[in-house]
Scaffold this motif. Structure first.
Motif, PDB file in Angstrom:
ATOM      1  N   TYR A  11      15.698  22.117 -69.081  1.00  0.00           N
ATOM      2  CA  TYR A  11      15.109  22.183 -67.746  1.00  0.00           C
ATOM      3  C   TYR A  11      16.145  22.723 -66.777  1.00  0.00           C
ATOM      4  N   LYS A  12      15.663  23.390 -65.739  1.00  0.00           N
ATOM      5  CA  LYS A  12      16.546  23.869 -64.687  1.00  0.00           C
ATOM      6  C   LYS A  12      15.840  23.732 -63.349  1.00  0.00           C
ATOM      7  N   SER A  13      16.595  23.756 -62.265  1.00  0.00           N
ATOM      8  CA  SER A  13      16.020  23.667 -60.932  1.00  0.00           C
ATOM      9  C   SER A  13      14.953  24.738 -60.764  1.00  0.00           C
ATOM     10  N   GLY A  14      13.835  24.325 -60.199  1.00  0.00           N
ATOM     11  CA  GLY A  14      12.732  25.256 -59.967  1.00  0.00           C
ATOM     12  C   GLY A  14      11.649  25.207 -61.017  1.00  0.00           C
ATOM     13  N   ASP A  15      11.944  24.610 -62.191  1.00  0.00           N
ATOM     14  CA  ASP A  15      10.921  24.494 -63.239  1.00  0.00           C
ATOM     15  C   ASP A  15       9.794  23.585 -62.768  1.00  0.00           C
ATOM     16  N   LEU A  16       8.576  23.890 -63.193  1.00  0.00           N
ATOM     17  CA  LEU A  16       7.432  23.038 -62.913  1.00  0.00           C
ATOM     18  C   LEU A  16       7.221  22.110 -64.096  1.00  0.00           C
ATOM     19  N   VAL A  17       7.105  20.808 -63.815  1.00  0.00           N
ATOM     20  CA  VAL A  17       6.957  19.797 -64.866  1.00  0.00           C
ATOM     21  C   VAL A  17       5.860  18.806 -64.487  1.00  0.00           C
ATOM     22  N   VAL A  18       5.398  18.082 -65.477  1.00  0.00           N
ATOM     23  CA  VAL A  18       4.470  16.969 -65.262  1.00  0.00           C
ATOM     24  C   VAL A  18       4.955  15.807 -66.108  1.00  0.00           C
ATOM     25  N   LEU A  19       4.607  14.598 -65.691  1.00  0.00           N
ATOM     26  CA  LEU A  19       4.899  13.446 -66.525  1.00  0.00           C
ATOM     27  C   LEU A  19       4.047  13.522 -67.782  1.00  0.00           C
ATOM     28  N   GLU A  52       0.796  15.933 -47.022  1.00  0.00           N
ATOM     29  CA  GLU A  52       1.920  16.604 -46.360  1.00  0.00           C
ATOM     30  C   GLU A  52       3.234  15.861 -46.564  1.00  0.00           C
ATOM     31  N   LYS A  53       3.188  14.753 -47.296  1.00  0.00           N
ATOM     32  CA  LYS A  53       4.394  13.940 -47.518  1.00  0.00           C
ATOM     33  C   LYS A  53       5.116  14.382 -48.785  1.00  0.00           C
ATOM     34  N   LEU A  54       6.401  14.650 -48.648  1.00  0.00           N
ATOM     35  CA  LEU A  54       7.223  15.038 -49.789  1.00  0.00           C
ATOM     36  C   LEU A  54       7.686  13.795 -50.529  1.00  0.00           C
ATOM     37  N   GLU A  55       7.421  13.747 -51.816  1.00  0.00           N
ATOM     38  CA  GLU A  55       7.894  12.650 -52.671  1.00  0.00           C
ATOM     39  C   GLU A  55       9.067  13.178 -53.480  1.00  0.00           C
ATOM     40  N   ARG A  56      10.023  12.297 -53.765  1.00  0.00           N
ATOM     41  CA  ARG A  56      11.232  12.708 -54.497  1.00  0.00           C
ATOM     42  C   ARG A  56      11.668  11.536 -55.358  1.00  0.00           C
ATOM     43  N   VAL A  57      11.639  11.724 -56.692  1.00  0.00           N
ATOM     44  CA  VAL A  57      11.958  10.625 -57.610  1.00  0.00           C
ATOM     45  C   VAL A  57      12.782  11.164 -58.774  1.00  0.00           C
ATOM     46  N   ARG A  58      13.682  10.311 -59.270  1.00  0.00           N
ATOM     47  CA  ARG A  58      14.482  10.640 -60.458  1.00  0.00           C
ATOM     48  C   ARG A  58      13.735  10.143 -61.691  1.00  0.00           C
ATOM     49  N   PHE A  59      13.627  11.000 -62.708  1.00  0.00           N
ATOM     50  CA  PHE A  59      12.969  10.656 -63.962  1.00  0.00           C
ATOM     51  C   PHE A  59      13.915  10.892 -65.135  1.00  0.00           C
ATOM     52  N   ASP A  60      13.703  10.166 -66.196  1.00  0.00           N
ATOM     53  CA  ASP A  60      14.365  10.460 -67.467  1.00  0.00           C
ATOM     54  C   ASP A  60      13.741  11.754 -67.986  1.00  0.00           C
ATOM     55  N   HIS A  61      14.561  12.675 -68.469  1.00  0.00           N
ATOM     56  CA  HIS A  61      14.039  13.973 -68.906  1.00  0.00           C
ATOM     57  C   HIS A  61      13.057  13.849 -70.067  1.00  0.00           C
ATOM     58  N   ARG A  62      13.110  12.743 -70.798  1.00  0.00           N
ATOM     59  CA  ARG A  62      12.192  12.569 -71.929  1.00  0.00           C
ATOM     60  C   ARG A  62      10.802  12.144 -71.467  1.00  0.00           C
ATOM     61  N   ALA A  63      10.652  11.806 -70.178  1.00  0.00           N
ATOM     62  CA  ALA A  63       9.355  11.377 -69.645  1.00  0.00           C
ATOM     63  C   ALA A  63       8.523  12.541 -69.112  1.00  0.00           C
ATOM     64  N   GLU A  65       7.419  16.928 -69.218  1.00  0.00           N
ATOM     65  CA  GLU A  65       7.287  18.145 -70.025  1.00  0.00           C
ATOM     66  C   GLU A  65       6.970  19.289 -69.078  1.00  0.00           C
ATOM     67  N   HIS A  66       7.205  20.511 -69.544  1.00  0.00           N
ATOM     68  CA  HIS A  66       6.893  21.658 -68.701  1.00  0.00           C
ATOM     69  C   HIS A  66       5.402  21.672 -68.393  1.00  0.00           C
ATOM     70  N   ALA A  67       5.079  22.008 -67.145  1.00  0.00           N
ATOM     71  CA  ALA A  67       3.677  22.082 -66.731  1.00  0.00           C
ATOM     72  C   ALA A  67       3.022  23.265 -67.445  1.00  0.00           C
ATOM     73  N   PRO A  68       1.749  23.109 -67.816  1.00  0.00           N
ATOM     74  CA  PRO A  68       1.062  24.230 -68.466  1.00  0.00           C
ATOM     75  C   PRO A  68       0.954  25.404 -67.503  1.00  0.00           C
ATOM     76  N   LEU A  69       1.110  26.594 -68.042  1.00  0.00           N
ATOM     77  CA  LEU A  69       0.977  27.799 -67.229  1.00  0.00           C
ATOM     78  C   LEU A  69      -0.499  28.019 -66.931  1.00  0.00           C
ATOM     79  N   GLU A  70      -0.799  28.298 -65.681  1.00  0.00           N
ATOM     80  CA  GLU A  70      -2.176  28.557 -65.299  1.00  0.00           C
ATOM     81  C   GLU A  70      -2.351  30.050 -65.105  1.00  0.00           C
ATOM     82  N   ALA A  71      -3.490  30.547 -65.517  1.00  0.00           N
ATOM     83  CA  ALA A  71      -3.770  31.964 -65.334  1.00  0.00           C
ATOM     84  C   ALA A  71      -3.857  32.247 -63.834  1.00  0.00           C
ATOM     85  N   ALA A  72      -3.249  33.329 -63.423  1.00  0.00           N
ATOM     86  CA  ALA A  72      -3.278  33.687 -62.010  1.00  0.00           C
ATOM     87  C   ALA A  72      -4.689  34.101 -61.616  1.00  0.00           C
ATOM     88  N   ASP A  73      -5.135  33.608 -60.493  1.00  0.00           N
ATOM     89  CA  ASP A  73      -6.448  33.944 -59.961  1.00  0.00           C
ATOM     90  C   ASP A  73      -6.276  35.129 -59.023  1.00  0.00           C
TER      91      ASP A  73
END
Length: 103
Positions: A11-19, A52-63, A65-73
């Protein structure tokens, strides 16, 4: 060392992830590594918006995964996407300024 292959960072800064358990798509803000081993991830700071509220949380990297790529509309308004990116950059810049003032 000659001939030694290194793995690219998972993972690197800027990657999109989901729990893995579900939830919103988040952006990797910071990847924390072991002080003696840059290849050993110790946690990830992720950010996302709830309304409009920004949430910011630390996660274990094993929790996460990369977010699925969505087809561009093709009907998506490019202006609104750019505005969202600009808004996100402003928020991150304000967070960085606030953190630097605390040091």
């Amino acid at each position: 060392m000659k001939g030694v292959l290194t793995m690219p960072p998972l993972y690197k800064s800027g990657d999109l992830v989901v729990l893995k358990s579900g939830g919103p798509t988040m952006t990797v803000d910071t990847v924390n590594t072991d002080i003696f081993d840059d290849d050993k991830i110790t946690g990830m700071l992720c950010v996302w918006f709830v309304g409009e509220k920004l949430e910011r949380v630390r996660f274990d990297h094993r929790a996460v995964e990369h977010a699925p790529l969505e087809a561009a509309d093709p009907r998506q308004d490019e202006g609104s996407s750019q505005q969202a990116l600009d808004d996100y950059k402003v928020v991150l810049d304000e967070m960085a300024d606030a953190m630097n003032r605390q040091l």
